[in-house]
Structure formats: C-alpha cells, structure tokens
Design a protein around this motif. Sequence first.
Motif, short mmCIF file in Angstrom:
data_model
loop_
_atom_site.label_atom_id
_atom_site.label_comp_id
_atom_site.label_asym_id
_atom_site.label_seq_id
_atom_site.Cartn_x
_atom_site.Cartn_y
_atom_site.Cartn_z
N ASP A 1 62.46 -1.22 43.49
CA ASP A 1 61.64 -0.02 43.34
C ASP A 1 60.16 -0.36 43.12
N ILE A 2 59.78 -1.59 43.50
CA ILE A 2 58.36 -1.95 43.54
C ILE A 2 58.17 -3.04 44.59
N ASP A 3 57.38 -2.77 45.60
CA ASP A 3 56.98 -3.77 46.59
C ASP A 3 55.84 -3.19 47.43
N ASP B 1 49.62 6.52 50.43
CA ASP B 1 49.46 7.45 51.55
C ASP B 1 49.82 8.88 51.16
N LYS B 2 50.86 9.00 50.33
CA LYS B 2 51.34 10.32 49.91
C LYS B 2 50.53 10.88 48.74
N GLU C 1 57.44 8.21 41.41
CA GLU C 1 57.83 9.52 41.94
C GLU C 1 58.45 9.35 43.32
N LEU C 2 57.86 8.45 44.12
CA LEU C 2 58.38 8.16 45.46
C LEU C 2 59.77 7.53 45.37
#
Length: 424
Positions: free
Chosen positions: A40-42, A51-52, A58-59
């Motif tokens: 959940d991190i990279d 970008d979002k 949250e992503l």
Amino acid sequence: MTVYDDCHVGHARVLIVFDLIYRWFLNSGYDVQYVRNITDIDDKIINKSNDKGCKFNELTDKYIDSMHEDSKALNVIPPTFEPKATEAIPSMIKMISILVDKGFAYVGKNGDVFFEIAKFKDYGKLSKKNVDDLDAGSRVKIDDNKKSFGDFVLWKLSKENEPSWESPWGKGRPGWHIECSAMSSDILGESFDIHGGGQDLIFPHHENEIAQSESCHDYKMANYWIHNGFVNVDDEKMSKSLGNFFTLKNVLKKYSGEVIRFFVYKSHYRSPLNYSDQNLNDAKAAVEKIYIALRPYNCIQVDLDWSKASLSKIKDALDDDFNSPQAISIIFELINQLNKVTNNDLANEIYSVLKALGLMAIPQDEYFTKSSKIDHDHIEKLIQQRAQAKFQKDYQKADELRNEIDSLGVILEDTVNGTVWRIK
C-alpha cells in the motif's frame, strides 16, 4: 497485491489458484496460516494519488475494498492474515539496519540504502540467473548512486510531498522487496513452508526477497516456491499497451465468479491460461452442465471418504501439485455416471467435492432462476396455467403457454417431480 487500481484477470488467477491451494490443505487436515501481503505504498500509488489529488491511503483503502469485493465474487476465502506494508515499517527498518551492520547493505551516493547482491553468494538460485550476466547484459544506464547494476533499494529518501517515515538514514519509505520480507517474517517467522505468486515475480522480486531475508536471518526463507503461469488474451500476453487488458469487474458483468473459477481450474496453475470469450463460454456451459445434473437432488454437504474408489482419483490429482484439470475431468466422469442412474449418495459426494474446491457457490435453484429481467411470479403463474391445460387435455393451449414461456427466455423441464424452469 499492489493496490492502486482495480484487479484484472491476472489477479483473478492468483486469487483463485492460491485459494485452491489453501482449500486443499485445509481439506487435507493441515493447520494453515495463509498470509496475503498488501503493498500500500510504492511509486505507482504515490503517482496516482498525486494525479487524483488525494492522500495515498485514501486511494489504497478504495482499492483494498475493491479487491475484497472481487474476492467475494470469486468465492475466495479470506486469508488468515492480510498485512499492509505501511503497518510493518518498523520491522523493515530493523531488517535494513541488520543488513547494513552485517555488510550486505550500504548507503548510496544519493542517501538511499541498497542491498549489494555480490555479497550474497547464492543470488540467482531461484531464477537460475548469473550475477555476472546481469551487468554484462544490461542496456540500462548504470545508476552512479549504487555499486552494481543489480543492487536494489531497501530504503528511499523521500522527495517533496511524498509520504515518509523516520529512519536512521533520514525520512523516507521502504523499497518494494523489503516490504514483503518484513511482513512475512513478522507473521510466519524467519523460515516458513511456502511462498507464492505469479511467474513475473520470480525475478527480481522473489530473488531479492531471498537475498535480503536469508542474509538478515541466516535461515532458508521458504522451503517451497509456487508460481502460477501468465494469463494470455487470445494467445497474446495481456497488457495495457496491446489494448487486451481486462479488469475483473468488467469480466464479472458477463460471467459469474463461478464460471471464472471453473475457467481457471481447467488449466494447471503453472501453465499459461488463455483468456478468450470462447474459453469462458465453454466454462459457462460446463458449469451449467454440473448444475443441471445435480438439480433433481436436494444436495447436502457430507463428510467425504477420500479412500473410496470414486473419490481417491480426485484426491490423487490434487495431491499431485494441485492438478485441477485432472480433478475436474474425474468429477465429470462421476457426473456422467449420475446422468445414467438416480443416486442420491453420489450426487451428495459430487456436490461436496465441488464445494470443497470453492464451486457450487450459488444455491442450486438460484443458479437457474436469478435474473432481474425475469418476473418469477409471472413464470410460475404460466407454468400453473400450462399444467391445468394439460390436466384438461387442452394440449394446444399447453403448447401455446410453453411457447410464451420460451419467448420470455425461460426453458421448461418436465421431470418426475414436476415442472422446473431455468433461464436460457
């Protein structure tokens, strides 16, 4: 899973293959601890969250939920543990510190910490790659920050506006490879039985995991390595660049999770799996054949005696490197027997074997009649009218009613137990 997007067909294969292995160990009486790591991190997660315009977690929370939805649709049993990389940062820092102290890792010119593959004498033992060939065959510009082309990052110093954690080497975040080593050793210990994943992970990911884990712990990391084959689309490797990339959610709009699972089982997990409409339609027809064969029976799950001649061949197939195509072939031999003679015990055995493999997830009656477009009450009313017409020997009316039912996309079957129906 690296959770920056919805799962695709390749992920579906991984989920189903290792669910089969998990299920078969449990059915064989083993006490199983199944760990499915979440990255959940990279870089991909950070880039997409930027970008979002949202926070990285949250992503990842969104796509973890999406993965769980897909897993449920495929009838995948939740793993015993599902750790997130961000929850194991202290363990990663501890491992990296040990590797630096033991001389297997060093701080590069840019402040990142790298693992030096030349220091691990067995590097390449999983992928059968030669360390010298890696440098000689590289066309990639040499990174001046590290000693050798093959050296890989353990800790990256954070850039501006990137998520970061405190460490002895400055604020930063872990490299991908160290994440999985830390999560697995946290839960399963320094050495465990089986490590798995897709074939694309053999090199460099799993090779690097072995190097850093065994250098840190002085133990063999895993006794066995299991890798499932690639998914091709119409005999070409699936990729976004080729435009043949299918998300699982889109596939599930056309085919049930039951059909997708059966489709995966029809190929040995190590073999390439060819995704095509024809192959999925064939799987759908085969699943329907199973449900039709068992429909006359009110099947229940029973304890299975795997020493019985009818079941021992299935057990032998699955004990032989989880040979699901062979097991499915034997199950269909039993279904062919069932189609020739009424046998409640055999029906329950077939049903119970299929349940053990994660199939028959849809209730038998619901499989044939579930559709938002079909008015069940109207169909039942027409069937009653047809039965009344037949009772009154008004066969013309009965035929007209049958034709009307047929026009609604419904197939009638007159059985000794009455008339049953299913959606075409």
